[in-house]
Scaffold this motif. Sequence first.
Motif, PDB file in Angstrom:
ATOM      1  N   LEU A 305       0.826  -1.205   0.000  1.00  0.00           N
ATOM      2  CA  LEU A 305       0.000   0.000   0.000  1.00  0.00           C
ATOM      3  C   LEU A 305       0.858   1.251   0.000  1.00  0.00           C
ATOM      4  O   LEU A 305       2.004   1.232   0.443  1.00  0.00           O
ATOM      5  CB  LEU A 305      -0.897  -0.013   1.251  1.00  0.00           C
ATOM      6  CG  LEU A 305      -1.802   1.196   1.538  1.00  0.00           C
ATOM      7  CD1 LEU A 305      -2.835   1.371   0.432  1.00  0.00           C
ATOM      8  CD2 LEU A 305      -2.489   1.027   2.894  1.00  0.00           C
ATOM      9  N   GLY A 306       0.262   2.372  -0.492  1.00  0.00           N
ATOM     10  CA  GLY A 306       0.838   3.697  -0.274  1.00  0.00           C
ATOM     11  C   GLY A 306       1.475   4.294  -1.507  1.00  0.00           C
ATOM     12  O   GLY A 306       1.012   4.113  -2.633  1.00  0.00           O
ATOM     13  N   GLY A 307       2.571   5.019  -1.283  1.00  0.00           N
ATOM     14  CA  GLY A 307       3.381   5.516  -2.379  1.00  0.00           C
ATOM     15  C   GLY A 307       4.211   4.362  -2.910  1.00  0.00           C
ATOM     16  O   GLY A 307       4.908   3.692  -2.154  1.00  0.00           O
ATOM     17  N   ILE A 308       4.122   4.123  -4.219  1.00  0.00           N
ATOM     18  CA  ILE A 308       4.682   2.901  -4.789  1.00  0.00           C
ATOM     19  C   ILE A 308       5.991   3.191  -5.525  1.00  0.00           C
ATOM     20  O   ILE A 308       6.143   4.211  -6.194  1.00  0.00           O
ATOM     21  CB  ILE A 308       3.661   2.239  -5.735  1.00  0.00           C
ATOM     22  CG1 ILE A 308       2.357   1.955  -4.974  1.00  0.00           C
ATOM     23  CG2 ILE A 308       4.221   0.965  -6.334  1.00  0.00           C
ATOM     24  CD1 ILE A 308       2.506   1.096  -3.737  1.00  0.00           C
ATOM     25  N   THR A 309       6.924   2.243  -5.392  1.00  0.00           N
ATOM     26  CA  THR A 309       8.254   2.362  -5.983  1.00  0.00           C
ATOM     27  C   THR A 309       8.585   1.128  -6.827  1.00  0.00           C
ATOM     28  O   THR A 309       7.866   0.122  -6.812  1.00  0.00           O
ATOM     29  CB  THR A 309       9.323   2.498  -4.887  1.00  0.00           C
ATOM     30  OG1 THR A 309       9.292   1.308  -4.073  1.00  0.00           O
ATOM     31  CG2 THR A 309       9.070   3.714  -4.011  1.00  0.00           C
ATOM     32  N   LYS A 310       9.696   1.235  -7.520  1.00  0.00           N
ATOM     33  CA  LYS A 310      10.167   0.135  -8.369  1.00  0.00           C
ATOM     34  C   LYS A 310      10.293  -1.168  -7.586  1.00  0.00           C
ATOM     35  O   LYS A 310       9.963  -2.246  -8.103  1.00  0.00           O
ATOM     36  CB  LYS A 310      11.525   0.515  -8.979  1.00  0.00           C
ATOM     37  CG  LYS A 310      12.150  -0.581  -9.831  1.00  0.00           C
ATOM     38  CD  LYS A 310      13.521  -0.150 -10.326  1.00  0.00           C
ATOM     39  CE  LYS A 310      14.165  -1.276 -11.146  1.00  0.00           C
ATOM     40  NZ  LYS A 310      15.519  -0.893 -11.620  1.00  0.00           N
ATOM     41  N   GLN A 311      10.774  -1.069  -6.364  1.00  0.00           N
ATOM     42  CA  GLN A 311      10.996  -2.285  -5.583  1.00  0.00           C
ATOM     43  C   GLN A 311       9.684  -3.030  -5.319  1.00  0.00           C
ATOM     44  O   GLN A 311       9.629  -4.254  -5.385  1.00  0.00           O
ATOM     45  CB  GLN A 311      11.680  -1.917  -4.258  1.00  0.00           C
ATOM     46  CG  GLN A 311      13.130  -1.479  -4.412  1.00  0.00           C
ATOM     47  CD  GLN A 311      13.277  -0.106  -5.024  1.00  0.00           C
ATOM     48  OE1 GLN A 311      12.416   0.760  -4.850  1.00  0.00           O
ATOM     49  NE2 GLN A 311      14.354   0.115  -5.747  1.00  0.00           N
ATOM     50  N   ILE A 312       8.624  -2.301  -5.033  1.00  0.00           N
ATOM     51  CA  ILE A 312       7.319  -2.927  -4.807  1.00  0.00           C
ATOM     52  C   ILE A 312       6.797  -3.529  -6.103  1.00  0.00           C
ATOM     53  O   ILE A 312       6.243  -4.644  -6.118  1.00  0.00           O
ATOM     54  CB  ILE A 312       6.317  -1.897  -4.239  1.00  0.00           C
ATOM     55  CG1 ILE A 312       6.790  -1.384  -2.882  1.00  0.00           C
ATOM     56  CG2 ILE A 312       4.920  -2.511  -4.133  1.00  0.00           C
ATOM     57  CD1 ILE A 312       6.927  -2.439  -1.806  1.00  0.00           C
ATOM     58  N   VAL A 313       6.974  -2.825  -7.216  1.00  0.00           N
ATOM     59  CA  VAL A 313       6.536  -3.334  -8.521  1.00  0.00           C
ATOM     60  C   VAL A 313       7.261  -4.628  -8.861  1.00  0.00           C
ATOM     61  O   VAL A 313       6.651  -5.604  -9.325  1.00  0.00           O
ATOM     62  CB  VAL A 313       6.760  -2.278  -9.617  1.00  0.00           C
ATOM     63  CG1 VAL A 313       6.550  -2.874 -11.003  1.00  0.00           C
ATOM     64  CG2 VAL A 313       5.834  -1.087  -9.398  1.00  0.00           C
ATOM     65  N   GLU A 314       8.565  -4.653  -8.635  1.00  0.00           N
ATOM     66  CA  GLU A 314       9.338  -5.865  -8.940  1.00  0.00           C
ATOM     67  C   GLU A 314       8.874  -7.049  -8.096  1.00  0.00           C
ATOM     68  O   GLU A 314       8.750  -8.182  -8.601  1.00  0.00           O
ATOM     69  CB  GLU A 314      10.825  -5.599  -8.718  1.00  0.00           C
ATOM     70  CG  GLU A 314      11.437  -4.700  -9.777  1.00  0.00           C
ATOM     71  CD  GLU A 314      12.896  -4.373  -9.512  1.00  0.00           C
ATOM     72  OE1 GLU A 314      13.566  -3.908 -10.456  1.00  0.00           O
ATOM     73  OE2 GLU A 314      13.366  -4.578  -8.371  1.00  0.00           O
ATOM     74  N   MET A 315       8.592  -6.810  -6.829  1.00  0.00           N
ATOM     75  CA  MET A 315       8.102  -7.892  -5.971  1.00  0.00           C
ATOM     76  C   MET A 315       6.728  -8.386  -6.431  1.00  0.00           C
ATOM     77  O   MET A 315       6.422  -9.577  -6.379  1.00  0.00           O
ATOM     78  CB  MET A 315       8.060  -7.428  -4.515  1.00  0.00           C
ATOM     79  CG  MET A 315       9.430  -7.209  -3.906  1.00  0.00           C
ATOM     80  SD  MET A 315       9.395  -6.370  -2.289  1.00  0.00           S
ATOM     81  CE  MET A 315       8.715  -7.673  -1.256  1.00  0.00           C
ATOM     82  N   HIS A 316       5.913  -7.454  -6.903  1.00  0.00           N
ATOM     83  CA  HIS A 316       4.599  -7.815  -7.449  1.00  0.00           C
ATOM     84  C   HIS A 316       4.754  -8.671  -8.704  1.00  0.00           C
ATOM     85  O   HIS A 316       4.102  -9.719  -8.848  1.00  0.00           O
ATOM     86  CB  HIS A 316       3.823  -6.542  -7.773  1.00  0.00           C
ATOM     87  CG  HIS A 316       2.542  -6.758  -8.504  1.00  0.00           C
ATOM     88  ND1 HIS A 316       1.489  -7.483  -7.983  1.00  0.00           N
ATOM     89  CD2 HIS A 316       2.140  -6.343  -9.750  1.00  0.00           C
ATOM     90  CE1 HIS A 316       0.487  -7.497  -8.857  1.00  0.00           C
ATOM     91  NE2 HIS A 316       0.867  -6.820  -9.932  1.00  0.00           N
ATOM     92  N   GLU A 317       5.646  -8.270  -9.593  1.00  0.00           N
ATOM     93  CA  GLU A 317       5.832  -9.002 -10.838  1.00  0.00           C
ATOM     94  C   GLU A 317       6.526 -10.341 -10.628  1.00  0.00           C
ATOM     95  O   GLU A 317       6.388 -11.251 -11.449  1.00  0.00           O
ATOM     96  CB  GLU A 317       6.606  -8.127 -11.836  1.00  0.00           C
ATOM     97  CG  GLU A 317       5.776  -6.913 -12.292  1.00  0.00           C
ATOM     98  CD  GLU A 317       6.521  -5.986 -13.242  1.00  0.00           C
ATOM     99  OE1 GLU A 317       7.766  -6.112 -13.340  1.00  0.00           O
ATOM    100  OE2 GLU A 317       5.862  -5.147 -13.884  1.00  0.00           O
ATOM    101  N   GLU A 318       7.241 -10.473  -9.501  1.00  0.00           N
ATOM    102  CA  GLU A 318       7.838 -11.759  -9.142  1.00  0.00           C
ATOM    103  C   GLU A 318       6.830 -12.697  -8.478  1.00  0.00           C
ATOM    104  O   GLU A 318       7.144 -13.858  -8.219  1.00  0.00           O
ATOM    105  CB  GLU A 318       9.011 -11.550  -8.177  1.00  0.00           C
ATOM    106  CG  GLU A 318      10.241 -10.943  -8.814  1.00  0.00           C
ATOM    107  CD  GLU A 318      11.320 -10.653  -7.792  1.00  0.00           C
ATOM    108  OE1 GLU A 318      12.475 -11.025  -8.039  1.00  0.00           O
ATOM    109  OE2 GLU A 318      11.011 -10.066  -6.729  1.00  0.00           O
ATOM    110  N   GLY A 319       5.641 -12.192  -8.197  1.00  0.00           N
ATOM    111  CA  GLY A 319       4.630 -13.012  -7.543  1.00  0.00           C
ATOM    112  C   GLY A 319       4.693 -12.989  -6.035  1.00  0.00           C
ATOM    113  O   GLY A 319       3.972 -13.739  -5.363  1.00  0.00           O
ATOM    114  N   LEU A 320       5.512 -12.090  -5.465  1.00  0.00           N
ATOM    115  CA  LEU A 320       5.636 -12.018  -4.002  1.00  0.00           C
ATOM    116  C   LEU A 320       4.537 -11.164  -3.374  1.00  0.00           C
ATOM    117  O   LEU A 320       4.238 -11.312  -2.194  1.00  0.00           O
ATOM    118  CB  LEU A 320       7.002 -11.450  -3.625  1.00  0.00           C
ATOM    119  CG  LEU A 320       8.214 -12.316  -3.981  1.00  0.00           C
ATOM    120  CD1 LEU A 320       9.506 -11.567  -3.692  1.00  0.00           C
ATOM    121  CD2 LEU A 320       8.177 -13.645  -3.240  1.00  0.00           C
ATOM    122  N   ILE A 321       3.959 -10.246  -4.149  1.00  0.00           N
ATOM    123  CA  ILE A 321       2.874  -9.386  -3.676  1.00  0.00           C
ATOM    124  C   ILE A 321       1.697  -9.552  -4.638  1.00  0.00           C
ATOM    125  O   ILE A 321       1.854  -9.346  -5.841  1.00  0.00           O
ATOM    126  CB  ILE A 321       3.295  -7.901  -3.634  1.00  0.00           C
ATOM    127  CG1 ILE A 321       4.493  -7.699  -2.698  1.00  0.00           C
ATOM    128  CG2 ILE A 321       2.129  -7.017  -3.191  1.00  0.00           C
ATOM    129  CD1 ILE A 321       5.102  -6.307  -2.776  1.00  0.00           C
TER     130      ILE A 321
END
Length: 510
Positions: A305-321
């Motif tokens: 949640l919140g202000g989103i960064t590259k690191q969160i996007v990468e974790m999402h695309e890896e299936g972690l989020i």
Amino acid sequence: MKNSIGRDIPENIAKDKRLYEGEFSMDSTIAKASPVIKSVHPGQGKLVDNLEEAIVKCGLKDGMTISFHHHFREGDYILNMVIEVIAKLGIRNLTLASSSLSVVHKPLIKFIKDGVISKITTSGLRGTLAEEISKGLMDDPVIIRSHGGRARAIEAGDIKIDVAFLGAASSDEYGNASGSRGSANCGSLGYGKIDALYADKVVIITDCLVDFPNAPASILQTNVDYVVKVDKIGDPAGIASGATRYTKNPKELLMAEYANKVIVGSGYFKDGFSFQTGTGGATLAVSRFLRNEMIKSNIKANFALGGITKQIVEMHEEGLIKHIFDVQGFDLAAVESIDKNPMHHEIDSSFYANPHNKGCIANKLDVVVLSALEIDTDFNVNVMTGSDGVLRGASGGHCDTAACAKLTIIISPLIRGRIPCIVDSVNTVITPGDSVDVLVTEIGIAINPKREDLIQRFSKVDIPIFTIQELKDKIERIVGIPDKIEYDDKVVAIVEYRDGSIIDVVRKIK
């Protein structure tokens, strides 16, 4: 008069306001504010030639309230451009209700002195504008609201927006507006979305006019009165960086590692947990340690949640989020992701953190990691004023997410520039100590005594533990105790807690 955490509130301010009494001391059952609705018939257009025409057609007059969003951050051209046109039209005594103000808004000083702007409500203040306000530039105090508190105030009618001027990376001629698909992309328009819903008049300002329909849209045509095309709405370099990079500072990395150990050892780190991390050096680095731990433990998060960064996007695309709920994008990866990843959701600030709706998503947070300018021995946190007493920060979603999350972690070094970060009493309370669970520093952690469960848990974790008083004493043995800031009696800013009560004030510096 004193509120429940002992902050002195001048009687002339307290008599018209509720004083802070606790995180959840106030429930709200009120009717939502409603904007003026004017029908648009078939064949009627919304595209106007210039800003002046839009302002005139909106009927802007002396004493009204105008609003802006801050998604363009230091690259914003919109606010200064609009105020300059308003000033030329001779309109005065306006209330500026921007979601936040930055260094780039220095030109507002002139318009305040000239009487164009007489009142301000915002989440953040930085740069020369903030310095001048701290020195007493304005007759009326600025009202500082959190992101959730601003959404609450708009929905409750505490902020009544007459005209919202909302920048958009792209828009069609009927007002379907987006933070993407243009040359100055910012991604989510989460703070502007709430203005569009409640303002009497809404003007979309873009430099990229596209064919109808501009879909999907962040702001819908049904909420827009006029559309203006200008040459440039902002500087892309100031809006979003190419990538939000991890810190290489050993101290910040050590704090991030300790914070990760706190999360993993807290009992909240389990499959389906939810979290929010910040965008500063140490708080951002927490994501890296957390990612590695999630892979190692085969744990996946339900949402970030919140202000989103590259690191969160990468974790999402890896299936972690699984899900991303995005109120503001901070880099190009976040901006691009919202257009291509169907589980990356754009949300408005009320859905994000409004305490008086029927359930903001911050209520579902397990863990939040936040930063601090200073923290005191009662765990109260300041993110608004510097060690010199000057306004130089933002309330943001700090107190919102801290109150809601099951585990609130504050990351702060012990010292900044030979100034202690742990003090007897912070300059300005943004987040009350009752909302804070653990302080993480470069030498170890301090646990809020009210969290006896965490004290027991971390007694078995490989991490140095101190009382917050012990940490403060360690700092003072190194750098001593700074002289107290000298203030005048004049109040330059009123700090509202997220429920609208007064948690603190900021006084003029001598």
